[in-house]
Design a protein around this motif. Structure first.
Motif, PDB file in Angstrom:
ATOM      1  N   TYR A 453      35.646 -22.685 -46.033  1.00 49.29           N
ATOM      2  CA  TYR A 453      36.882 -22.332 -46.741  1.00 49.29           C
ATOM      3  C   TYR A 453      37.989 -23.334 -46.430  1.00 49.29           C
ATOM      4  N   ARG A 454      38.108 -23.732 -45.152  1.00 51.35           N
ATOM      5  CA  ARG A 454      39.133 -24.722 -44.791  1.00 51.35           C
ATOM      6  C   ARG A 454      38.903 -26.026 -45.517  1.00 51.35           C
ATOM      7  N   TRP A 455      37.648 -26.462 -45.603  1.00 48.52           N
ATOM      8  CA  TRP A 455      37.350 -27.711 -46.304  1.00 48.52           C
ATOM      9  C   TRP A 455      37.772 -27.624 -47.768  1.00 48.52           C
ATOM     10  N   ALA A 460      41.465 -28.874 -52.277  1.00 52.84           N
ATOM     11  CA  ALA A 460      42.240 -28.365 -53.406  1.00 52.84           C
ATOM     12  C   ALA A 460      43.707 -28.769 -53.277  1.00 52.84           C
ATOM     13  N   ARG A 461      44.220 -28.715 -52.060  1.00 54.53           N
ATOM     14  CA  ARG A 461      45.616 -29.150 -51.841  1.00 54.53           C
ATOM     15  C   ARG A 461      45.792 -30.627 -52.166  1.00 54.53           C
ATOM     16  N   ALA A 498      44.341 -30.745 -63.400  1.00 50.37           N
ATOM     17  CA  ALA A 498      44.138 -31.846 -62.447  1.00 50.37           C
ATOM     18  C   ALA A 498      43.156 -32.882 -62.980  1.00 50.37           C
ATOM     19  N   ALA A 499      42.212 -32.464 -63.814  1.00 50.48           N
ATOM     20  CA  ALA A 499      41.203 -33.405 -64.341  1.00 50.48           C
ATOM     21  C   ALA A 499      40.924 -33.093 -65.807  1.00 50.48           C
ATOM     22  N   PRO A 500      41.912 -33.274 -66.673  1.00 46.23           N
ATOM     23  CA  PRO A 500      41.751 -32.886 -68.087  1.00 46.23           C
ATOM     24  C   PRO A 500      40.734 -33.719 -68.843  1.00 46.23           C
ATOM     25  N   ASP A 501      40.417 -34.909 -68.345  1.00 39.07           N
ATOM     26  CA  ASP A 501      39.492 -35.804 -69.059  1.00 39.07           C
ATOM     27  C   ASP A 501      38.106 -35.834 -68.431  1.00 39.07           C
ATOM     28  N   ASP A 502      37.814 -34.888 -67.555  1.00 40.72           N
ATOM     29  CA  ASP A 502      36.500 -34.802 -66.921  1.00 40.72           C
ATOM     30  C   ASP A 502      35.660 -33.786 -67.688  1.00 40.72           C
TER      31      ASP A 502
END
Length: 604
Positions: A453-455, A460-461, A498-502
């Motif tokens: 979870y920490r990873w 995500a941050r 965060a990644a609209p083109d992926d």
């Protein structure tokens, strides 16, 4: 005053190497050893004046020839001395001719170091230092020579130079792509690695915005994973470019001694033009770069890579193997042609495997296991993959982890799977995310833990969109966190922002929101919106059966079954053309749409 007297370092005639020259007597002034006549004269002047060998700060920096004569052995051999000599060398009016002479001699040394002929290294090393005193290759040659003829003082002297030149490179870089070592030439880069106990196995030029002329070298250390090092060659390019700008008779380091005027490039010299010139001179790193970048037609790229591979460049062999595989499976090859390409891939993979490329071990092992080379070679696949994993290859570690989860090729064993995932997690970010995915599987009874979870939370941050999707899944299921469909939906939308083109990531989010069995999580309108956008923008996505399947499911979720059927028929067509294993599922979904049924699955 320094005591000055000529001293001949006597080596028995029988032990002197045969070659282009004999050693000149060394002039000893204290601990000094000066090799060139002009330097001897300069040193006599210093001894007579008894003022020491270093220039004062107020003086004009000496020209290269004078600097070598004044400072070669009177000053401590350190980074400052190396830097001064290099700067003066690059400022010489005939720097292009000097660089060419040094380069050709250093190439001879590189070959002799590989085959182990130390006696021949003596005269060549001495000739190199006559042209450029701070050549690490020249000092490597002479250190090897003096070590062979058992002259420890001379050996130590050249080893001190090697250490100082190495320190000069390390003072301004760490060998990464972002902070490459500043090397004067490709030969200096290779010499530096040899001095560190590494053996180069292949190389290619690289370019970045900050470093438009870099050299990437892959090197091996016995029984260790391959190491990659990057070197900034801007000093070399700038010196040649400055020479080209001021004189049309400029010659280049390798190839026929044709001038920039003869080649017609004096007014359009650039890093890319320089690389192409080097390739024309059969520089294997330049040939590898051109073949790898695909700057020419397929056959030309193959030809360039073959030339580099024939010269012993294992990086070229590795790239060529991948090129053959891509050509074999591009969907338009006849069986005979595909088999020829796969044979070429196997041959080049084997060269790369012998050189120590762990990714080549994994790729060839995987091809063996899936039967690309027939059933008689499938047994050769797993040992290669295990060997790759043993060297820490992340792909091999993750592959073995998932195989132990699914029971493919190996026994189902979640404990061993977790061990592989944790080893992959030690290597990179992807390994940590895959470990989290492993723990989140419904058929894996290991429990999601705080470490994973920490990873995921940390990534995500740092705006890792794939980590955001995983956090959304955790909230949707109430796994390790309190269940919240609102937070889950928010994390899914954050991931798309965060990644609209992926296409892969957009497809993952859209599938969850279009077909989830959880009514409070479903967001059919948003799912269709993001799929419409990515499919409109990406031709590659429009050819992917999985993405087309999601697009069709989103139409069905919004009640547009006519459009869903049309898109799903396209998905089936693409799957058949590429022999996609998901064809049965795609056909099942097509029948559901024709029956006016939406897709509903337990996701996430």
């Amino acid at each position: 005053m320094f005591p000055c007297e000529p001293m001949l370092h006597s080596i028995p005639e029988s032990r002197l190497p045969e070659g282009r020259m004999r050693y000149t007597p060394f002039m000893s002034c204290g601990v000094a050893t000066v090799r060139s006549p002009h330097a001897i004269g300069a040193l006599f002047l210093v001894c007579l004046l008894a003022t020491g060998c270093a220039t004062t700060p107020a003086e004009t920096p000496p020209a290269y020839d004078d600097l070598v004569g004044l400072t070669v052995d009177e000053q401590a051999i350190d980074v400052n001395l190396v830097t001064r000599i290099r700067t003066a060398f690059l400022a010489t009016p005939d720097v292009d001719e000097r660089i060419r002479a040094v380069t050709l001699l250093e190439q001879e040394v590189d070959g002799l170091l590989q085959v182990g002929q130390p006696l021949r290294l003596g005269p060549i090393g001495s000739a190199i230092l006559e042209h450029y005193q701070a050549s690490i290759t020249g000092h490597l040659a002479l250190a090897a020579f003096y070590r062979h003829v058992d002259m420890p003082e001379q050996t130590a002297r050249h080893e001190a130079w090697i250490a100082a030149i190495s320190a000069a490179l390390e003072a301004n870089g760490d060998g990464t792509f972002e902070a490459p070592y500043p090397a004067l030439s490709p030969n200096e880069a290779k010499g530096y690695l040899r001095a560190q106990g590494l053996t180069p196995v292949g190389s290619s030029y690289r370019q970045s915005q900050d470093h438009p002329f870099m050299l990437w070298i892959t090197a091996t250390r016995e029984n260790r994973p391959l190491e990659n090092a990057f070197f900034d060659l801007d000093a070399l390019y700038s010196a040649i470019a400055a020479s080209v700008a001021r004189k049309p008779t400029t010659v280049f380091p390798i190839g026929p001694p044709r001038t920039c005027s003869e080649l017609g490039i004096c007014d359009k010299f650039s890093p890319m033009a320089f690389i192409q010139l080097l390739a024309a001179g059969n520089d294997d790193a330049a040939l590898t770069f051109l073949g790898w970048k695909g700057l020419s037609r397929f056959n030309d790229a193959v030809h360039a890579l073959r030339l580099a591979a024939t010269a012993g460049n294992a990086v070229a062999s590795r790239i060529l193997a991948e090129l053959w595989v891509q050509a074999a499976y591009n969907g338009s090859q006849e069986a005979k042609q595909r088999d020829e390409y796969l044979l070429g891939a196997e041959q080049n993979f084997r060269v790369a495997v012998r050189a120590g490329f762990d990714d080549a071990m994994f790729e060839l092992g995987r091809l063996y296991l899936i039967g690309a080379y027939g059933s008689e070679k499938t047994a050769d696949g797993m040992p290669l993959i295990l060997r790759s994993a043993g060297l820490g290859n992340p792909e091999a570690l993750l592959w073995l982890g998932w195989r132990h989860v699914l029971g493919d090729f190996v026994d189902r064993d979640h404990e061993r799977a977790e061990q592989y995932f944790l080893r992959a997690a030690e290597r990179d970010e992807m390994g940590k995310l895959e470990y989290a995915r492993f723990l989140m599987r419904r058929d894996v009874d290991r429990g999601f833990n705080e470490r994973a979870y920490r990873w995921v939370r940390q990534f995500a941050r740092n705006d890792n969109a794939h980590a955001m999707v995983l956090i959304g899944d955790l909230y949707a299921r109430g796994l390790h966190v309190g269940r919240s469909f609102r937070r889950a939906g928010s994390w899914f939308k954050n991931a798309v922002r965060a990644a609209p083109d992926d296409p892969y990531l957009v497809n993952e989010v859209a599938w969850r929101l279009a077909v989830t069995h959880l009514p409070k999580l479903r967001n059919e309108r948003y799912a269709l919106e993001i799929m419409e956008r990515i499919m409109a923008e990406s031709a590659e996505a429009r050819r992917n059966p999985a993405y087309l399947d999601t697009w069709a499911a989103a139409y069905a979720a919004n009640g547009n079954f006519e459009r869903a059927i049309a898109v799903q028929e396209q998905a089936v067509q693409e799957a058949r053309a590429s022999s996609n294993n998901d064809l049965p599922i795609l056909l099942e979904h097509l029948e559901a749409f024709r029956a006016g049924e939406k897709i509903s699955e337990q996701v996430p």
